[in-house]
Design a protein around this motif. Sequence first.
Motif, short mmCIF file in Angstrom:
data_model
loop_
_atom_site.label_atom_id
_atom_site.label_comp_id
_atom_site.label_asym_id
_atom_site.label_seq_id
_atom_site.Cartn_x
_atom_site.Cartn_y
_atom_site.Cartn_z
N GLU A 143 0.82 -1.20 0.00
CA GLU A 143 0.00 0.00 0.00
C GLU A 143 0.87 1.26 0.00
OE1 GLU A 143 -3.82 1.93 2.42
OE2 GLU A 143 -2.93 0.03 3.07
N VAL A 144 1.96 1.23 0.77
CA VAL A 144 2.87 2.37 0.79
C VAL A 144 3.50 2.55 -0.58
CG1 VAL A 144 4.97 3.34 1.82
CG2 VAL A 144 3.33 2.10 3.25
N ALA A 145 3.88 1.45 -1.22
CA ALA A 145 4.49 1.52 -2.54
C ALA A 145 3.52 2.14 -3.55
CB ALA A 145 4.90 0.12 -3.00
N THR A 146 2.26 1.74 -3.48
CA THR A 146 1.26 2.31 -4.38
C THR A 146 1.06 3.79 -4.10
OG1 THR A 146 0.11 0.19 -4.54
CG2 THR A 146 -1.14 2.15 -5.13
N THR A 147 1.00 4.14 -2.83
CA THR A 147 0.79 5.53 -2.44
C THR A 147 1.90 6.43 -2.96
OG1 THR A 147 -0.42 4.90 -0.43
CG2 THR A 147 0.60 7.09 -0.45
N LEU A 148 3.15 5.96 -2.87
CA LEU A 148 4.31 6.78 -3.24
C LEU A 148 4.76 6.56 -4.68
CD1 LEU A 148 6.45 6.45 0.02
CD2 LEU A 148 4.92 8.32 -0.65
N GLY A 149 4.17 5.59 -5.37
CA GLY A 149 4.60 5.31 -6.73
C GLY A 149 6.00 4.73 -6.79
N ARG A 150 6.35 3.94 -5.79
CA ARG A 150 7.67 3.28 -5.72
C ARG A 150 7.48 1.77 -5.75
NH1 ARG A 150 12.01 6.81 -3.89
NH2 ARG A 150 11.15 8.93 -3.95
N SER A 151 8.56 1.05 -6.02
CA SER A 151 8.50 -0.41 -5.98
C SER A 151 8.49 -0.86 -4.52
CB SER A 151 9.70 -1.02 -6.70
OG SER A 151 10.89 -0.76 -5.97
N GLU A 152 7.99 -2.07 -4.29
CA GLU A 152 7.96 -2.58 -2.92
C GLU A 152 9.37 -2.76 -2.37
OE1 GLU A 152 5.32 -5.79 -1.98
OE2 GLU A 152 3.97 -5.28 -3.64
N ALA A 154 11.99 -0.95 -3.07
CA ALA A 154 12.50 0.38 -2.71
C ALA A 154 11.89 0.85 -1.40
CB ALA A 154 12.17 1.37 -3.82
N VAL A 155 10.61 0.58 -1.19
CA VAL A 155 9.95 0.96 0.05
C VAL A 155 10.55 0.21 1.23
CG1 VAL A 155 7.77 0.79 1.34
CG2 VAL A 155 7.79 1.73 -0.97
N ARG A 156 10.80 -1.08 1.05
CA ARG A 156 11.41 -1.86 2.14
C ARG A 156 12.79 -1.31 2.50
NH1 ARG A 156 8.49 -6.35 -0.12
NH2 ARG A 156 10.10 -6.65 -1.71
N GLN A 157 13.58 -0.94 1.49
CA GLN A 157 14.90 -0.39 1.76
C GLN A 157 14.80 0.95 2.49
OE1 GLN A 157 16.86 -0.19 -2.04
NE2 GLN A 157 17.10 -2.41 -2.22
N MET A 158 13.89 1.82 2.04
CA MET A 158 13.71 3.11 2.70
C MET A 158 13.21 2.93 4.12
SD MET A 158 12.36 5.92 -0.06
CE MET A 158 11.08 4.90 -0.82
N ALA A 159 12.29 1.99 4.31
CA ALA A 159 11.75 1.75 5.65
C ALA A 159 12.86 1.28 6.59
CB ALA A 159 10.64 0.71 5.58
N HIS A 160 13.74 0.42 6.09
CA HIS A 160 14.85 -0.09 6.91
C HIS A 160 15.80 1.06 7.29
CE1 HIS A 160 17.89 -2.85 8.40
NE2 HIS A 160 18.79 -2.24 7.65
N ARG A 161 16.16 1.89 6.32
CA ARG A 161 17.06 3.01 6.60
C ARG A 161 16.42 3.99 7.59
NH1 ARG A 161 17.92 3.09 0.94
NH2 ARG A 161 16.61 4.96 0.79
#
Length: 300
Positions: A143-152, A154-161
Motif C-alpha cells: 500500500e505504501v508503494a502504491t501511495t508513493l509510486g515506488r516499488s515494494e 524500494a519501500v522496504r529499503q527506505m523503511a529499513h534506513r
Amino acid sequence: MTEALAPFDRHRGLLFSVAYQMLGSVADAEDVVQDTWLRWSAADRGEVADARAYLVRIATHLALDRLGSARARRESYVGPWLPEPLLTGTDPVATAPAPADPVAAAEVGEQVSLALLVVLETLSPAERAVFVLREVFGLATAEVATTLGRSESAVRQMAHRAREHVQARRPRFDTDRRAQFEVTERFFAACAGGDVGELLAVLAPDVVLVSDGGGKVTAALRPITGADKVARFALGVAAQGLELADVRIEVAEVNGGPGIVAWAGGDPLLAMSLVVADGRIEQVLLVRNPDKLAGLRGTS
C-alpha cells in the motif's frame, strides 16, 4: 456532495495525522486536509475502490509537495526550529489519550511526540513518508508503494534506513505515564515557586532545552545544555509568564506526553514538551512562537 462527505469525514482524523507527522505543522496539515477534500470532491469516485487508500495517497503527495518549500523556509528561520505542538489531552494521567480539537480522531502517543517529530526532520522527504505510513500507521508495504509510486523493494529499503536512523536518534523515555507526569508536576511547581534546588533534582545533569521563538518573542538562539543553565532559563520564562495579567499555566498532555501549556488573556502563550527518562527530565522543547500555537487555540 453528501455522498462525498461521509467517507471523507470518516478518514479526516487520519488525513490530518498523516499530514501533521509529515510536516510538523498544524496549519499546513489543516491546509492539506482542505486541499484533499477539494480533490476528493472533484474526483470520479465511482472509479475509487478504496476511499481510505485514495485519500491517504492524495494527502501524502500534498504533504510531500509542501515539505520541500517548508524546509527551504526553515533555512532562514531565526533560532532553532521546532514542530508545532498539539494539546492532545486534558487528563494528563489517563491511560488513553483524550484528544482535543482540531485532531479529535488523530493518532497520538509517543509516535507523535515533539521529540520524535524533531528526529523525523532529519530524514529525506521520501523516507519520512515511508516511516510515517509504514511504522506509525502500519500500512502494508504494498500500500505504501502504491501511495508513493515506488516499488515494494524500494519501500522496504527506505523503511529499513528510516527505522535505523530514527532508532539511533530518538530519545529514551519512561513508559509509566503517571511517573512521567509526577516529574512534570514537580518541575512545574519548582518553576512556579522559584525553587532552584527542586529544579536541579528533577533535571538530568546533561538535560538539553531547545526554545523556538521564531524571532517573534524572546528565546534562546541555541540549545541550552546542563541542569544549572536550564533551571535558570526555565525560572526566567516562568517569572515572565507569571507577571502577565490573566495568565493560566497548567500541566497537560502535549503531543501524547508530559507538558506544560500557558495562556494569557485567552491567547496561547507557550507550550513545553518534556522527555522524562529514569525519573528525570532529559529534554525540554519549548515553543513560544505565537504563529506555532494553533494547536492550543480553542482549548483555554
